[in-house]
Write a protein that holds these residues in place. Structure first.
Motif, PDB file in Angstrom:
ATOM      1  N   SER A   1       1.129  -1.038  -0.112  1.00 11.04           N
ATOM      2  CA  SER A   1       0.224   0.084  -0.102  1.00 11.04           C
ATOM      3  C   SER A   1       0.706   1.124  -0.015  1.00 11.04           C
ATOM      4  O   SER A   1       2.158   1.282   0.111  1.00 11.04           O
ATOM      5  CB  SER A   1      -0.710   0.132   1.063  1.00 11.04           C
ATOM      6  OG  SER A   1      -1.550  -1.205   1.563  1.00 11.04           O
TER       7      SER A   1
ATOM      8  N   THR B   1      -2.447   8.118   1.458  1.00 11.44           N
ATOM      9  CA  THR B   1      -3.492   8.267   0.690  1.00 11.44           C
ATOM     10  C   THR B   1      -4.308   9.574   0.864  1.00 11.44           C
ATOM     11  O   THR B   1      -5.070  10.196   0.292  1.00 11.44           O
ATOM     12  CB  THR B   1      -4.486   6.829   0.560  1.00 11.44           C
ATOM     13  OG1 THR B   1      -3.328   6.048   0.163  1.00 11.44           O
ATOM     14  CG2 THR B   1      -5.891   6.949  -0.227  1.00 11.44           C
TER      15      THR B   1
ATOM     16  N   GLU C   1       0.863   4.485  -3.948  1.00 11.23           N
ATOM     17  CA  GLU C   1       1.200   3.056  -4.248  1.00 11.23           C
ATOM     18  C   GLU C   1       2.216   3.027  -5.057  1.00 11.23           C
ATOM     19  O   GLU C   1       3.323   2.045  -4.921  1.00 11.23           O
ATOM     20  CB  GLU C   1       0.068   2.284  -4.745  1.00 11.23           C
ATOM     21  CG  GLU C   1      -0.706   1.796  -3.409  1.00 11.23           C
ATOM     22  CD  GLU C   1      -1.845   2.689  -2.645  1.00 11.23           C
ATOM     23  OE1 GLU C   1      -1.635   3.886  -2.812  1.00 11.23           O
ATOM     24  OE2 GLU C   1      -1.977   2.155  -1.811  1.00 11.23           O
TER      25      GLU C   1
ATOM     26  N   PHE D   1      -4.572  -1.815  -4.454  1.00  8.96           N
ATOM     27  CA  PHE D   1      -5.478  -0.253  -4.583  1.00  8.96           C
ATOM     28  C   PHE D   1      -5.542   0.214  -6.076  1.00  8.96           C
ATOM     29  O   PHE D   1      -6.735   0.642  -6.112  1.00  8.96           O
ATOM     30  CB  PHE D   1      -4.988   0.395  -3.590  1.00  8.96           C
ATOM     31  CG  PHE D   1      -5.787   1.786  -3.375  1.00  8.96           C
ATOM     32  CD1 PHE D   1      -7.127   1.867  -3.170  1.00  8.96           C
ATOM     33  CD2 PHE D   1      -5.114   3.190  -3.537  1.00  8.96           C
ATOM     34  CE1 PHE D   1      -7.948   3.093  -2.929  1.00  8.96           C
ATOM     35  CE2 PHE D   1      -5.966   4.536  -3.659  1.00  8.96           C
ATOM     36  CZ  PHE D   1      -7.183   4.257  -3.282  1.00  8.96           C
TER      37      PHE D   1
ATOM     38  N   ARG E   1     -11.322   2.639  -0.920  1.00  7.57           N
ATOM     39  CA  ARG E   1     -10.158   2.871   0.245  1.00  7.57           C
ATOM     40  C   ARG E   1      -9.973   1.597   0.824  1.00  7.57           C
ATOM     41  O   ARG E   1     -11.150   0.784   0.981  1.00  7.57           O
ATOM     42  CB  ARG E   1     -10.921   3.920   0.882  1.00  7.57           C
ATOM     43  CG  ARG E   1     -10.779   5.232   0.558  1.00  7.57           C
ATOM     44  CD  ARG E   1      -9.668   5.747   0.368  1.00  7.57           C
ATOM     45  NE  ARG E   1      -8.347   5.640   1.779  1.00  7.57           N
ATOM     46  CZ  ARG E   1      -7.886   6.546   2.328  1.00  7.57           C
ATOM     47  NH1 ARG E   1      -8.495   7.851   2.319  1.00  7.57           N
ATOM     48  NH2 ARG E   1      -7.079   6.329   3.204  1.00  7.57           N
ATOM     49  N   GLU E   2      -8.887   1.388   1.086  1.00 10.47           N
ATOM     50  CA  GLU E   2      -8.448   0.259   2.099  1.00 10.47           C
ATOM     51  C   GLU E   2      -8.418  -0.958   1.028  1.00 10.47           C
ATOM     52  O   GLU E   2      -8.487  -2.240   1.390  1.00 10.47           O
ATOM     53  CB  GLU E   2      -9.383   0.011   3.165  1.00 10.47           C
ATOM     54  CG  GLU E   2      -9.329   1.031   4.209  1.00 10.47           C
ATOM     55  CD  GLU E   2      -8.030   1.405   4.780  1.00 10.47           C
ATOM     56  OE1 GLU E   2      -6.869   0.518   4.703  1.00 10.47           O
ATOM     57  OE2 GLU E   2      -7.644   2.499   4.785  1.00 10.47           O
ATOM     58  N   GLY E   3      -8.427  -0.963  -0.511  1.00 10.26           N
ATOM     59  CA  GLY E   3      -8.647  -1.855  -1.361  1.00 10.26           C
ATOM     60  C   GLY E   3      -7.567  -2.817  -1.630  1.00 10.26           C
ATOM     61  O   GLY E   3      -7.649  -3.474  -2.434  1.00 10.26           O
ATOM     62  N   SER E   4      -6.400  -2.477  -0.716  1.00 15.15           N
ATOM     63  CA  SER E   4      -5.004  -3.331  -0.938  1.00 15.15           C
ATOM     64  C   SER E   4      -5.408  -4.738  -0.706  1.00 15.15           C
ATOM     65  O   SER E   4      -4.588  -5.661  -1.484  1.00 15.15           O
ATOM     66  CB  SER E   4      -3.815  -2.654  -0.519  1.00 15.15           C
ATOM     67  OG  SER E   4      -3.594  -1.552  -0.763  1.00 15.15           O
TER      68      SER E   4
HETATM   69  N1  ASP Z   1      -3.629   3.117   0.286  1.00 21.53           N
HETATM   70  C1  ASP Z   1      -5.282   3.003   0.148  1.00 21.53           C
HETATM   71  C2  ASP Z   1      -5.906   3.321   1.379  1.00 21.53           C
HETATM   72  O1  ASP Z   1      -5.353   4.052   2.328  1.00 21.53           O
HETATM   73  C3  ASP Z   1      -5.340   1.497   0.042  1.00 21.53           C
HETATM   74  C4  ASP Z   1      -4.848   0.628   1.213  1.00 21.53           C
HETATM   75  O2  ASP Z   1      -4.108   0.994   2.022  1.00 21.53           O
HETATM   76  O3  ASP Z   1      -5.525  -0.445   1.192  1.00 21.53           O
HETATM   77  O4  ASP Z   1      -7.103   3.480   1.320  1.00 21.53           O
END
Ligand code: ASP
Ligand code: MG
Length: 421
Positions: free
Chosen positions: A36, A42, A120, A184, A198-201
């Motif tokens: 990430s 992000t 990323e 992501f 978001r948080e898609g990694s």
């Molecule tokens: N960097 C992105 C985020 O903070 C994806 C991830 O961390 O999963 O949402």
């Protein structure tokens, strides 16, 4: 082969990146590593974007300079010769500056993906260069060329077949044992960058695991594994060593922060186990999510989803809610990407609980065309699995409950946010 995913918290400092090298150096399997953006990059890039969209070029460049300095500080701490690390990212910051100076902020979602995806790209360049310098040969790959998605900017869906062809061709492990790419991000068929939410990694890691038929996927986190509640919010949390895909989907849907809700499907489809492992103590087992388990979850699980909005709609013509108006209301919410976390209906109204987001006001406006709309914000939704009177009393106690749903095993309570004095 195995997939390892390292999130933002793992790469937020030079120390974390050294720990990745330490973990990876102990693995003899073929590896695909998904990384990430570093720390809160992000969020910072979202601010850069907002300023750019307001055509405040000076402020957006100033914010970008902060992001740049943060990365250069990490590089300076990491590399014996920092010019090597700098060289890996300088062209990327130059591209970003060009966009911010010359670009015209028209479509928000599209610009979001074009700019925010750099977080990323930059982090993986640094991690890849550092691994190489530490004697861990690896090939950096650009997921914008490998994961083909639709054009649903900011929430893109991966096209599995197209992506499989590309990914298997590049990551065939004939010349390299380790590949390293971004979580992501991907790109549509025309090559325009997209992001997966978001948080898609985690989702990226699961997709890569599926497409390369991984033996397992491991998500390295700054927690001991999957806990029965968020330790920042609840006391006496315990580790859940094993759970099924079904448990995991339910927990993720209820708002458990531990894994992104989209992560499970690609793994379940190919029966690939997902390990959630402690980044700080790599020899510990953590938790595993798989098809079946002999050890069903035997502790109550508590999930608190914050920043919720309760929307109640009633058809203007007083028609019964079922059928037509129900599907109309959901079509509008879907179009505006509202994430529904709870549904309740009566004869002439439907109430839904959704995550608050920048799309909310647009959705409320459109719902207003056909419905009388009421809403309350600043709410939180508590889900309890393995419910008992005692635990309900302890967690909801004196709180104002706006809506409650209960089955034999679980309960959901929509409450006003607690104001901390
Ligand atoms: N960097 C992105 C985020 O903070 C994806 C991830 O961390 O999963 O949402
Ligand atoms: Mg993150």
């Amino acid at each position: 082969m195995k997939v390892y995913k390292f999130g933002g918290a793992s790469v937020r400092s030079a120390e974390g990146i050294r720990n990745i090298a330490h973990i990876v150096s102990g693995v003899s399997d073929n590896l695909f590593i998904v990384v990430s953006a570093m720390g809160k990059t992000t969020n910072a890039m979202e601010i850069v974007l907002d300023l750019f969209m307001k055509a405040d070029h000076k402020a957006s460049l100033a914010k970008l300079a902060e992001v740049e300095n943060y990365h250069y500080e990490i590089i300076a701490e990491l590399f014996a010769d920092k010019t090597k690390g700098n060289a890996a990212v300088e062209p990327l910051f130059a591209e970003l500056k060009m966009y911010l100076t010359e670009g015209v902020g028209d479509e928000y979602d599209r610009w979001y993906d074009r700019l925010v995806s750099y977080g990323e790209v930059i982090s993986t360049r640094i991690v890849s260069a550092f691994l190489a310098e530490s004697g861990i040969a690896n090939e950096w790959v650009d997921m914008r060329g490998l994961l083909v998605t639709d054009s649903n900017y900011r929430e893109a869906n991966v096209r599995m077949e197209d992506s499989q062809v590309r990914l298997q061709k590049v990551a065939d492990f004939s010349k390299n044992r380790i590949y390293l790419g971004q979580g992501f991000i991907g790109a549509n068929i025309k090559g325009d960058p997209t992001t997966l939410g978001r948080e898609g990694s985690d989702y990226s890691a699961a997709v890569v695991g599926n497409l390369l038929n991984a033996e397992s996927v491991s998500i390295w986190k700054d927690v001991p594994g999957i806990l029965n509640a968020d330790p920042r919010l609840f006391e006496n949390t315990v580790l859940i060593p094993e759970m099924t895909y079904l448990d995991a989907v339910e927990l993720a849907y209820s708002g458990a922060q531990i894994i992104h809700p989209k992560t499970i499907k690609p793994l379940q489809n190919k029966n690939i186990p997902l390990f959630v492992r402690p980044f700080g103590s790599p020899t510990e087992a953590g938790s595993v999510i798989k098809a079946t388990t002999e050890k069903p979850i035997d502790v109550p699980v508590l999930i608190l989803r914050k920043n919720q909005v309760l929307i109640t709609v009633r058809p203007r013509d007083f028609s019964f809610v079922l059928e037509e108006s129900l599907s109309k209301a959901f079509a509008v919410m879907n179009k505006h990407r509202l994430k529904v976390s709870l549904i309740q209906s009566s004869a002439i109204s439907i109430s839904v609980c959704v995550d608050n987001s920048r799309y909310l006001s647009g959705a409320l406006d459109e719902l207003g065309n056909d419905f009388n709309v009421n809403y309350n914000d600043s709410l939180e939704l508590l889900t309890i699995r393995g419910i008992s009177e005692e635990i309900v009393e302890k967690t909801t106690g004196s709180r104002t409950i706006l809506l409650k749903q209960q089955t034999r095993r679980s309960g959901r309570f929509l409450m006003r946010e607690e104001v901390n004095s």
